[in-house]
Design a protein around this motif. Structure first.
Motif, short mmCIF file in Angstrom:
data_model
loop_
_atom_site.label_atom_id
_atom_site.label_comp_id
_atom_site.label_asym_id
_atom_site.label_seq_id
_atom_site.Cartn_x
_atom_site.Cartn_y
_atom_site.Cartn_z
N LEU A 65 -9.44 -0.50 -0.90
CA LEU A 65 -8.13 -0.42 -0.25
C LEU A 65 -8.20 0.53 0.94
CD1 LEU A 65 -7.57 -1.36 -3.23
CD2 LEU A 65 -5.37 -0.23 -3.03
N CYS A 66 -7.42 0.22 1.98
CA CYS A 66 -7.38 1.12 3.13
C CYS A 66 -5.97 1.17 3.71
CB CYS A 66 -8.39 0.71 4.20
SG CYS A 66 -8.04 -0.87 5.00
N LEU A 67 -5.69 2.24 4.45
CA LEU A 67 -4.41 2.43 5.13
C LEU A 67 -4.61 2.21 6.61
CD1 LEU A 67 -3.12 5.61 3.25
CD2 LEU A 67 -2.50 3.22 2.82
N TYR A 68 -3.85 1.26 7.17
CA TYR A 68 -4.00 0.86 8.57
C TYR A 68 -2.70 1.12 9.31
CZ TYR A 68 -4.34 -2.33 12.58
OH TYR A 68 -4.33 -2.88 13.85
N GLN A 69 -2.82 1.75 10.50
CA GLN A 69 -1.66 2.03 11.34
C GLN A 69 -1.74 1.15 12.59
OE1 GLN A 69 -2.25 6.48 11.39
NE2 GLN A 69 -0.11 6.47 10.71
N PRO A 70 -0.95 0.08 12.65
CA PRO A 70 -1.04 -0.88 13.75
C PRO A 70 -0.72 -0.31 15.13
CG PRO A 70 0.11 -1.83 11.88
CD PRO A 70 -0.02 -0.37 11.61
N GLU A 71 -0.03 0.84 15.18
CA GLU A 71 0.34 1.41 16.48
C GLU A 71 -0.47 2.66 16.82
OE1 GLU A 71 5.02 0.12 16.74
OE2 GLU A 71 4.52 1.90 15.58
N LYS A 72 -1.50 2.96 16.02
CA LYS A 72 -2.31 4.15 16.25
C LYS A 72 -3.78 3.78 16.18
CE LYS A 72 -2.55 9.00 14.80
NZ LYS A 72 -2.05 9.99 13.80
N ASP A 73 -4.50 4.07 17.24
CA ASP A 73 -5.90 3.66 17.34
C ASP A 73 -6.82 4.63 16.60
OD1 ASP A 73 -8.09 2.21 17.98
OD2 ASP A 73 -8.09 2.68 20.12
N THR A 74 -6.68 4.65 15.28
CA THR A 74 -7.53 5.48 14.44
C THR A 74 -8.13 4.61 13.34
OG1 THR A 74 -5.64 6.10 13.05
CG2 THR A 74 -6.24 7.61 14.85
N THR A 75 -9.32 4.97 12.90
CA THR A 75 -10.01 4.19 11.87
C THR A 75 -9.19 4.16 10.58
OG1 THR A 75 -12.14 4.88 12.80
CG2 THR A 75 -12.15 3.95 10.56
N PRO A 76 -8.98 2.99 10.01
CA PRO A 76 -8.26 2.90 8.73
C PRO A 76 -8.90 3.79 7.67
CG PRO A 76 -8.51 0.73 9.68
CD PRO A 76 -9.32 1.65 10.53
N LYS A 77 -8.05 4.46 6.88
CA LYS A 77 -8.53 5.40 5.88
C LYS A 77 -8.59 4.74 4.50
CE LYS A 77 -6.59 9.44 8.26
NZ LYS A 77 -5.66 10.59 8.14
N PRO A 78 -9.67 4.95 3.78
CA PRO A 78 -9.76 4.38 2.42
C PRO A 78 -8.81 5.12 1.47
CG PRO A 78 -11.65 5.77 2.87
CD PRO A 78 -10.89 5.66 4.15
N ILE A 79 -8.31 4.41 0.47
CA ILE A 79 -7.50 5.03 -0.57
C ILE A 79 -8.17 4.72 -1.91
CG2 ILE A 79 -5.95 3.01 -0.59
CD1 ILE A 79 -3.72 4.89 -1.53
N ALA A 80 -8.41 5.76 -2.68
CA ALA A 80 -9.15 5.60 -3.93
C ALA A 80 -8.22 5.30 -5.09
CB ALA A 80 -9.95 6.88 -4.23
N LEU A 81 -8.72 4.52 -6.05
CA LEU A 81 -8.00 4.25 -7.29
C LEU A 81 -8.46 5.23 -8.36
CD1 LEU A 81 -8.02 0.35 -7.60
CD2 LEU A 81 -6.24 1.81 -6.66
N SER A 82 -7.53 5.61 -9.23
CA SER A 82 -7.91 6.51 -10.33
C SER A 82 -8.86 5.81 -11.30
CB SER A 82 -6.66 6.98 -11.09
OG SER A 82 -5.92 5.88 -11.61
N ASN A 83 -8.81 4.47 -11.34
CA ASN A 83 -9.74 3.69 -12.14
C ASN A 83 -10.60 2.85 -11.20
OD1 ASN A 83 -11.14 2.02 -13.86
ND2 ASN A 83 -9.35 1.06 -14.80
N LYS A 84 -11.76 3.38 -10.82
CA LYS A 84 -12.61 2.70 -9.86
C LYS A 84 -13.25 1.44 -10.42
CE LYS A 84 -13.70 6.99 -7.40
NZ LYS A 84 -14.78 7.92 -6.96
N ASP A 85 -13.32 1.33 -11.74
CA ASP A 85 -13.95 0.18 -12.37
C ASP A 85 -13.26 -1.13 -12.01
OD1 ASP A 85 -15.80 1.82 -13.56
OD2 ASP A 85 -14.76 1.92 -15.48
N PHE A 86 -11.96 -1.07 -11.70
CA PHE A 86 -11.20 -2.29 -11.38
C PHE A 86 -11.77 -2.99 -10.15
CE2 PHE A 86 -7.65 -4.58 -9.37
CZ PHE A 86 -7.25 -5.37 -10.44
#
Length: 326
Positions: free
Chosen positions: A231-252
């Motif tokens: 998963l990542c966070l993307y800002q359509p109006e800001k030219d910055t690299t999308p940031k990953p968002i971690a899950l508490s259960n990575k196995d999923f």
């Protein structure tokens, strides 16, 4: 007296444990089998209309369910129904194999399917799979790999966007009334002022980070659950690299494929996957609930997820339909 007090304490603890189990580990799930709704078991699309009626795309069947009775809505050609979207007026648009259109109610209260493909002016164009339908305030977008059909409900006209040679449209999302669309070679583009233009960080989505949908995270950010790259966070109006968002259960996410997703109660999200059922999580990536075969889900392959007005979660599976009550 002490015995009575101890008994009341134990009852309170037990009720608390039951409540927690239902909320986190043991959701209340109602399963519907293909014998019940009398159609093929694989369910690819689901939505609720303004009357509270549910619709499901099951292979070549477009099903209507009012909570009691299942009905099959016929179309002129036995197509494969793939996606739904509902506009502010309550009209439901439909995408399918070699077909797209909308649902309408006749004078007798029957639901009918109305095709829009007659608006295509190029009679040589082969439509193919119309995988997705997206809405803005002015247009309805029917998305295929080889074309995007932009339909105006006001003028009832169709504008077609074609990708470059050796490229193709994948899936997209709407942010601030603009359609963003991923292409396999060019990355992320947007349709603005009647033209396809590069979006910020377009290269981030070129030949990687493939996604089927994106969800509003806040006013300026979209949560993009990629198919196989997290998963990542993307800002359509800001030219910055999308940031990953971690899950508490990575196995999923391991050996899995996020096939669909939806917003739930404004601040939470439901992820639907091919191999491990579905997941309810908050903005911090904390797992609130899991839906899989271990807690009575019929099948771990979840093709679509839809939320009704009662905040029930409907899951369209490779083998039936499941409803998780909330």
């Amino acid at each position: 007296m002490k015995t009575r007090h101890l008994l009341l304490t134990l009852i309170c603890i037990l009720l608390s444990l039951i409540s927690e189990a239902q909320e986190i580990g043991f959701p209340i799930i109602r399963n519907y089998t293909s014998k019940e709704f009398n159609a093929t078991p694989q369910v690819l699309s689901a939505i609720q209309d303004s009357r509270g009626v549910m619709y499901f795309g099951c292979g070549s069947s477009l099903l209507e369910y009012d909570g009691v009775t299942w009905r099959n809505i016929s179309s002129n050609n036995h197509t494969r129904f793939l996606d739904f979207a509902i506009d502010k007026s309550g009209k439901i648009y439909v995408s399918a194999l070699d077909e797209f259109g909308y649902l309408k109610i006749d004078k007798k209260g029957n639901t009918l399917y109305q095709s829009l493909t007659h608006l295509i002016t190029d009679t040589t164009h082969k439509i193919g799979f119309v995988w997705t339908v997206e809405l803005t305030s002015k247009f309805v977008y029917f998305i295929t790999y080889d074309a995007i059909f932009q339909y105006s409900p006001i003028t009832e006209k169709l504008l077609t966007f074609i990708p470059d040679a050796n490229d193709g449209f994948l899936d997209g999302f709407v942010f601030k009334d603009i359609l963003y669309i991923q292409l396999s070679k060019k990355g992320l583009l947007k349709i603005e002022d009647g033209e396809l233009k590069h979006a910020v960080q377009s290269e981030f989505f070129r030949d990687k980070n493939i996604f089927r949908t994106a969800l509003p995270f806040n006013a300026n950010t979209m949560l993009i659950p990629t198919r196989t790259e997290g998963l990542c966070l993307y800002q359509p109006e800001k030219d910055t690299t999308p940031k990953p968002i971690a899950l508490s259960n990575k196995d999923f996410l391991l050996d899995n494929n996020i096939y669909n997703a939806t917003l739930f109660q404004k601040d939470n999200f439901v992820l639907a996957s091919i191999n491990k059922g579905a997941l309810l999580l908050d903005k911090q990536g904390e797992i609130l609930q899991q839906y899989n075969e271990s807690n009575l889900l019929q099948n771990n392959t979840v093709r679509v997820v839809s939320i009704d007005t009662s905040q029930n979660i409907w899951l369209g599976l490779d083998n039936g339909i499941s409803k998780a009550e909330h």
